[in-house]
Design a protein around this motif. Sequence first.
Motif, PDB file in Angstrom:
ATOM      1  N   UNK A 166      -4.095   2.424   7.845  1.00 58.08           N
ATOM      2  CA  UNK A 166      -2.937   3.357   7.169  1.00 58.08           C
ATOM      3  C   UNK A 166      -3.154   4.664   7.636  1.00 58.08           C
ATOM      4  N   UNK A 175       9.557  -1.065  -5.373  1.00 59.68           N
ATOM      5  CA  UNK A 175       8.891  -0.507  -6.563  1.00 59.68           C
ATOM      6  C   UNK A 175       7.919   0.520  -6.029  1.00 59.68           C
ATOM      7  N   UNK A 176       8.516   1.851  -6.135  1.00 60.52           N
ATOM      8  CA  UNK A 176       7.711   3.137  -5.520  1.00 60.52           C
ATOM      9  C   UNK A 176       6.640   3.468  -6.386  1.00 60.52           C
ATOM     10  N   UNK A 177       6.413   2.841  -7.700  1.00 58.66           N
ATOM     11  CA  UNK A 177       5.186   3.091  -8.375  1.00 58.66           C
ATOM     12  C   UNK A 177       3.984   2.242  -7.869  1.00 58.66           C
ATOM     13  N   UNK A 178       4.374   1.314  -7.135  1.00 53.90           N
ATOM     14  CA  UNK A 178       3.161   0.202  -6.237  1.00 53.90           C
ATOM     15  C   UNK A 178       3.351   0.427  -4.817  1.00 53.90           C
ATOM     16  N   UNK A 179       3.511   1.729  -4.545  1.00 55.38           N
ATOM     17  CA  UNK A 179       3.842   1.953  -2.953  1.00 55.38           C
ATOM     18  C   UNK A 179       4.360   3.318  -2.582  1.00 55.38           C
ATOM     19  N   UNK A 180       4.468   3.448  -1.611  1.00 50.00           N
ATOM     20  CA  UNK A 180       5.055   4.678  -1.185  1.00 50.00           C
ATOM     21  C   UNK A 180       5.477   4.689   0.441  1.00 50.00           C
ATOM     22  N   UNK A 189       2.514  -0.262   1.241  1.00 55.91           N
ATOM     23  CA  UNK A 189       3.039   1.065   1.523  1.00 55.91           C
ATOM     24  C   UNK A 189       3.744   0.611   2.861  1.00 55.91           C
ATOM     25  N   UNK A 216      -2.611  -2.633   0.443  1.00 58.01           N
ATOM     26  CA  UNK A 216      -3.862  -2.215   0.393  1.00 58.01           C
ATOM     27  C   UNK A 216      -4.338  -2.629  -0.908  1.00 58.01           C
ATOM     28  N   UNK A 217      -4.071  -3.519  -1.641  1.00 57.81           N
ATOM     29  CA  UNK A 217      -4.534  -4.094  -2.737  1.00 57.81           C
ATOM     30  C   UNK A 217      -3.387  -4.258  -3.747  1.00 57.81           C
ATOM     31  N   UNK A 218      -3.886  -4.941  -4.986  1.00 54.78           N
ATOM     32  CA  UNK A 218      -2.589  -4.723  -5.957  1.00 54.78           C
ATOM     33  C   UNK A 218      -2.287  -3.645  -6.360  1.00 54.78           C
ATOM     34  N   UNK A 219      -0.835  -3.670  -6.328  1.00 48.08           N
ATOM     35  CA  UNK A 219      -0.039  -2.361  -7.020  1.00 48.08           C
ATOM     36  C   UNK A 219       0.180  -1.315  -5.770  1.00 48.08           C
ATOM     37  N   UNK A 220      -0.089  -1.671  -4.239  1.00 46.63           N
ATOM     38  CA  UNK A 220      -0.252  -0.701  -3.334  1.00 46.63           C
ATOM     39  C   UNK A 220       0.317  -1.308  -2.171  1.00 46.63           C
TER      40      UNK A 220
END
Lengths: 502, 502
Positions: free
Chosen positions: B30, B225-230, B248, B242-246
């Motif tokens: 990334x 869910x932007x709190x778990x990605x970008x 992107x 990139x892992x749980x809650x991420x």
Amino acid sequence: MKIENIYVKKLVSQYREISLLNNVSALLSWDLEVNLPSRAMEARSAQSAYLTKLTSDKWLDTDFKKTLEKAQEARNLNAHEKAIVRNLVQGAKFYHRVPQETIVNLSETTSKAFFAWREAREKNKYKLFEPHLKKVIALSKIIAEHIGYSDKPYDALLDMYEPGFTTKEGKVIFGSLVKELGALLTKIKKSQAYLIDENKLLTTEYSPTYQKQIADFVLNKIGYDFSAGRMDVAAHPFTIELGAGDVRITNRYSPHNFIESVMVAMHEGGHALYEQGIVREFDGTPLAGGVSLGIHESQSRFWENQVGRSREFVEFLEPVLKAFYQKELNAETAESLSKAFNMVRPSLIRVEADEVTYNLHIALRFELEEAIINGKIKVEDLPEVWRTKMKKYLGVEPKSDSEGVLQDVHWSHGSFGYFPTYTLGNLYAAQFTFFMKRELALAKLIREGDFGTILSWQRKNIHQYGSLYWPKELVKRVTGKPLSPDYFLDYLKKKYSEMYSL
Amino acid sequence: MKIENIYVKKLVSQYREISLLNNVSALLSWDLEVNLPSRAMEARSAQSAYLTKLTSDKWLDTDFKKTLEKAQEARNLNAHEKAIVRNLVQGAKFYHRVPQETIVNLSETTSKAFFAWREAREKNKYKLFEPHLKKVIALSKIIAEHIGYSDKPYDALLDMYEPGFTTKEGKVIFGSLVKELGALLTKIKKSQAYLIDENKLLTTEYSPTYQKQIADFVLNKIGYDFSAGRMDVAAHPFTIELGAGDVRITNRYSPHNFIESVMVAMHEGGHALYEQGIVREFDGTPLAGGVSLGIHESQSRFWENQVGRSREFVEFLEPVLKAFYQKELNAETAESLSKAFNMVRPSLIRVEADEVTYNLHIALRFELEEAIINGKIKVEDLPEVWRTKMKKYLGVEPKSDSEGVLQDVHWSHGSFGYFPTYTLGNLYAAQFTFFMKRELALAKLIREGDFGTILSWQRKNIHQYGSLYWPKELVKRVTGKPLSPDYFLDYLKKKYSEMYSL
């Protein structure tokens, strides 16, 4: 660099994996501070912990340990080979001398201590942090015993951050600083200029977009290579090396304070120039990277304070600042801007301190750490001792522990011995500058924006060597003298006597 | 999820390290696409290669292999345990069956092939790439033999990207698509609407800042869910976990094409919703992540095409687009915007293709891959076969190999068998949508912007299961039928007959 000894050769090759793991861990940290979505914290912690485990496994690898022993016995090593072995022995101290259970215990304890500290600071309740701090201190003492020292337990911890630095040296240095800075501060506080000092500049708003463009300009000017790095936004500014050709910095833009982001750019830029200036053949070896926290901090403090807060730099930057903030800075002169860059005000918070008072904050921490690690005071007494010393050294007294003993994160991480390197950085910077001025017309170069000549001097004398020479050897090589606080004190007295007409 | 078998328990625990290494490798990738300073390329390659080595070591670990063998012999496994063993056997195929020398050889060969491909495409010289491609193909054939197959060598490669998918099935599917899409395209090209089709919308400039805000709006709306990605900017859009809650995603903003960034947001958002919707107890286990590239692509194509290019979505989005581009889109109607979102034009470049022609690009690649891996044509003949097939299927002929056989990066990576999953995604998406419409008033939900109801259906029927059910099982569970191209063909015929008044 010629590596001929077979054991050293093998060590360099084995260390390569530690270096790669360090690079990857650094990326995880950088991303955590700059990008991480809130819900990814737990996953990221697990990833970082796993890499820490892999790294520790490499240091503890039986074959690596044996090779390091063999290399230590080797005769006729050349200077590079000797430095490699010395650095690896230093790096291995923690892993080879401290039992793994203790390392795991420390990691778990500081994890919890960090969250307790955060809560305690938010709620202004030292008692919430106290039991955790007790454990961290107890473990730090145990670690100091495992690592070993010849005089005081605190020496073992100081040495992890600044090789060879001792309690005894610290007492001399901070004793002198407390006395002299206290006297200087007293004079400043009585001066006419101090009484009318008032920073009107920092009441209006300064567009963060412009602040970033000014920071970019400054970084380009001092020689930061953006093709081998980048500047992002983070809550706490830092510099981090992610591998060859990748030294990143962060900045922050307070709407009311355009000076801070310029100073952050100079400070972090200074750290980054050091890393970018190391000879490339050291990449991935135990000679890569700045040699110690103190020397690293000298490079950041040099650009931030010796250059960035000089009258000549303000003169150089004035037209740039006014190009961006035409209306806001319309009435300002180099004189008034320079005052704003250098206003002396005793305050409760270390990170907001000016050049005169900054090291008094560190002196306080050094004395508290020394007393607590060497067993002279109790953890329960820290808030009170903190208040008393603040009053005595700075004339201000925290109304709450959040503004006092709870203000810094460092102790929750178990980083006892770290704070003094901030002051060492200031002292090294002043001493280097004193000798730099014998060769360079520094003031003129700054005024003309010829930072390339300054950087060349640093590269030639300091940067290129990475971790080849240890701090004491480096200072001796560059200045011909051992470290002394006198250069710094003379610099401050001269600068602030003029500024405050003492 | 109850894991009771001791071998499966042990596998899950051992796999945890592979999962962590995968997460960290994903962050390196990334960062490479989004942030990497140009001078850090070499260091980053070394870091990635090292992590690949660590991961491969874990798959090859003797204890892990033995445990996997034991688990395969175990009786009375529950559904989760069975799926875990099945996924690990599938994942291990490459590492356990292909000799390590071959894997190293492939990695070195594709590294060089990538640079040769880039140069060849720039200079429009297929001959520069040809010798590298020959090696990659020779190695792919060897790998196919090691992995094994029951019918054709190409099956072994297809199965790595879409478990269970075969040459035979591919021939039926693509045979049908070539025939039917060709007929549809012929009709469209003869229509009155086709002749006057002209996209005036994409001639003016659309501020990238607004494009990003529209993409943010769309992603929030569909439930990302932007709190778990970008969402960041990259040259080639992609989604990465990139892992749980991420989870992107990336996007790109072409000044002249505001439609593209909306479609990228829908497409990558679709991939991300899949990952974000998997039950959290699968995190870090072999059941985490979307089950196959084809199923993953069905989720992105669903949001991009079935939703994003529908007339109802255009109606929903029209006021938003006009709020940002008031002047630019003043004269447009839902009707004209919908045409712009769906304009059919045979073109040379796959990534720019519309819904009708897209799968013809894939059919061509599938046929070429099949012929080359099963030994029916020579590497030297690829450019000519490419031209002939383009002419035949799409009626256009590349003037240069850069617009032809050199346009995709995939073969330089050795990814033979990958392309068909794009078409499988389109087919699965249409089939899922057909059955979704039996339960949901899809058109109405889209027009009203009630995407939550749609997402709930996907979570309940597809997302939550992660890699528990393999593609064929999943399609059967959700739709009661095996995969068929008919749903997709019916969808296209209906949509484009109306749009082009056929």
